[in-house]
Design a protein around this motif. Structure first.
Motif, PDB file in Angstrom:
ATOM      1  N   GLU A 213      48.047  36.761  37.257  1.00  0.00           N
ATOM      2  CA  GLU A 213      47.542  37.741  38.226  1.00  0.00           C
ATOM      3  C   GLU A 213      47.978  37.463  39.658  1.00  0.00           C
ATOM      4  O   GLU A 213      47.934  36.309  40.113  1.00  0.00           O
ATOM      5  CB  GLU A 213      46.008  37.755  38.204  1.00  0.00           C
ATOM      6  CG  GLU A 213      45.456  38.620  37.104  1.00  0.00           C
ATOM      7  CD  GLU A 213      43.966  38.856  37.257  1.00  0.00           C
ATOM      8  OE1 GLU A 213      43.473  38.973  38.399  1.00  0.00           O
ATOM      9  OE2 GLU A 213      43.290  38.886  36.225  1.00  0.00           O
ATOM     10  N   GLY A 223      41.786  43.504  32.951  1.00  0.00           N
ATOM     11  CA  GLY A 223      41.493  44.853  32.450  1.00  0.00           C
ATOM     12  C   GLY A 223      42.498  45.889  32.914  1.00  0.00           C
ATOM     13  O   GLY A 223      42.936  46.743  32.141  1.00  0.00           O
ATOM     14  N   THR A 224      42.878  45.816  34.205  1.00  0.00           N
ATOM     15  CA  THR A 224      43.906  46.756  34.677  1.00  0.00           C
ATOM     16  C   THR A 224      45.247  46.404  34.014  1.00  0.00           C
ATOM     17  O   THR A 224      46.035  47.294  33.688  1.00  0.00           O
ATOM     18  CB  THR A 224      44.051  46.715  36.217  1.00  0.00           C
ATOM     19  OG1 THR A 224      44.189  45.359  36.648  1.00  0.00           O
ATOM     20  CG2 THR A 224      42.859  47.361  36.908  1.00  0.00           C
TER      21      THR A 224
HETATM   22  N1  LIG Z   1      44.591  40.248  40.689  1.00  0.00           N
HETATM   23  C1  LIG Z   1      44.454  41.662  40.681  1.00  0.00           C
HETATM   24  C2  LIG Z   1      43.028  42.114  40.815  1.00  0.00           C
HETATM   25  C3  LIG Z   1      42.146  41.696  39.676  1.00  0.00           C
HETATM   26  C4  LIG Z   1      42.520  42.347  38.327  1.00  0.00           C
HETATM   27  C5  LIG Z   1      41.536  42.009  37.251  1.00  0.00           C
HETATM   28  N2  LIG Z   1      41.431  40.696  36.810  1.00  0.00           N
HETATM   29  C6  LIG Z   1      41.386  43.034  36.150  1.00  0.00           C
HETATM   30  O1  LIG Z   1      40.648  42.741  35.202  1.00  0.00           O
HETATM   31  O2  LIG Z   1      41.907  44.137  36.256  1.00  0.00           O
HETATM   32  C7  LIG Z   1      45.290  42.289  41.811  1.00  0.00           C
HETATM   33  O3  LIG Z   1      45.538  41.619  42.830  1.00  0.00           O
HETATM   34  O4  LIG Z   1      45.674  43.453  41.685  1.00  0.00           O
END
Ligand SMILES: N[C@@H](CCC[C@H](N)C(=O)O)C(=O)O
Length: 282
Positions: A213, A223-224
């Motif tokens: 990430e 999740g995204t």
């Molecule tokens: N690190 C990502 C934000 C967090 C995403 C997350 N863990 C999820 O579950 O979607 C970013 O900086 O975009």
């Protein structure tokens, strides 16, 4: 709280005290062993208009603010429903726009959350990617690290930016994920950095992903990222519109419809805490 081992400190600013410097605070409290330790911090706030019930903000462990977080918004909606507002579905304001959380409730406890994740965009200007092309689909990128010399990247935005790379052997990548992941996260073609996911297609209804990430590093689930991986797998013809995504921390169900993508999974409340100043000062 956590969702599939992606752990967040959740702070209620809806009816509680506000944290002033959220970037610095998040950096400090996310340090494992020195403070609480987490992948990021989520703030629950009052919405800016009547179009929403509540506002979601997410900061990564390096202090950067992200537009959206799939696992985080499931934690958030569980907290909001169980402790602040008995609204279902819940209309959430995020930096990525409106997200709607439908809650499966049993005995007043939220068991599963289905989230409308918006309409994904493959446009370079939306992600963003510095490229002459309109979309960045299966484009070759050369790397400098000694373990992986080149990759084929498809970039997509599901509110936040993701680079999807299909591989046959996830375990080979895992051995050097810190080196490979951080190089791709910081490639100059991604001016706002990017979340990186290595994806193995198991069949037309199942994929497995390994995540690095942006602003955090390795996490057990994203999740995204699961949504982005399912969307790209579908666009490239590898999978159908309903996919089960296997992540290190567990599974997520992703569905792609005409109006956008939907993600379904659970979230877990771990403990309530009172933090001492030493945990975030100095
Ligand atoms: N690190 C990502 C934000 C967090 C995403 C997350 N863990 C999820 O579950 O979607 C970013 O900086 O975009």
């Amino acid at each position: 709280m956590h969702a599939l081992g992606n752990d967040y400190i959740v702070i209620n600013e809806f009816d509680g005290e506000k944290v002033k410097n959220k970037e610095e605070f998040s950096k400090k409290v996310c340090r494992r062993r020195f403070s609480i330790g987490a992948d990021g911090v989520i703030f629950i706030q009052k919405p800016s208009s009547n179009n929403y019930d509540v506002k979601f903000r997410i900061f990564n462990s390096d202090g950067s603010e992200a537009e959206m977080c799939g696992n985080g918004i499931r934690c958030f909606s569980k907290y909001v429903y169980e402790r602040i507002l008995k609204k279902n579905p819940l209309k959430v304001e995020t930096k990525a726009g409106l997200r709607v959380c439908e809650l499966e409730v049993e005995d007043d406890r939220v068991k599963k959350i289905r989230v409308y994740m918006g309409k994904p965009s493959f446009k370079c200007k939306d992600i963003p990617v510095k490229s002459e092309k309109e979309e960045f689909i299966n484009e070759r990128a050369e790397l400098k690290n000694p373990y992986l010399k080149e990759v084929n990247i498809t970039a997509v935005s599901v509110g936040n930016p993701h680079a999807i790379i299909f591989v046959d052997d996830l375990e080979k990548i895992r051995e050097h994920l810190d080196v490979i992941g951080s190089e791709i996260e910081n490639l100059p073609i991604f001016p706002e950095r990017i979340n990186v996911h290595f994806v193995k297609v198991l069949n037309d209804k199942e994929i497995k992903i390994l995540t690095w990430e942006r602003g955090v590093g390795y996490t057990m689930a994203c999740g995204t990222g699961a949504t982005a991986s399912a969307v790209v797998s579908n666009r490239l013809g590898f999978t159908k519109d309903k996919v089960l995504v296997h992540l290190d921390g567990g599974d997520l169900e992703i569905e792609i419809k005409d109006d956008g993508a939907y993600m379904k999974g659970d979230a877990v409340m771990v403990y309530d805490g009172v933090m001492f100043r030493e945990a975030y000062e100095g």
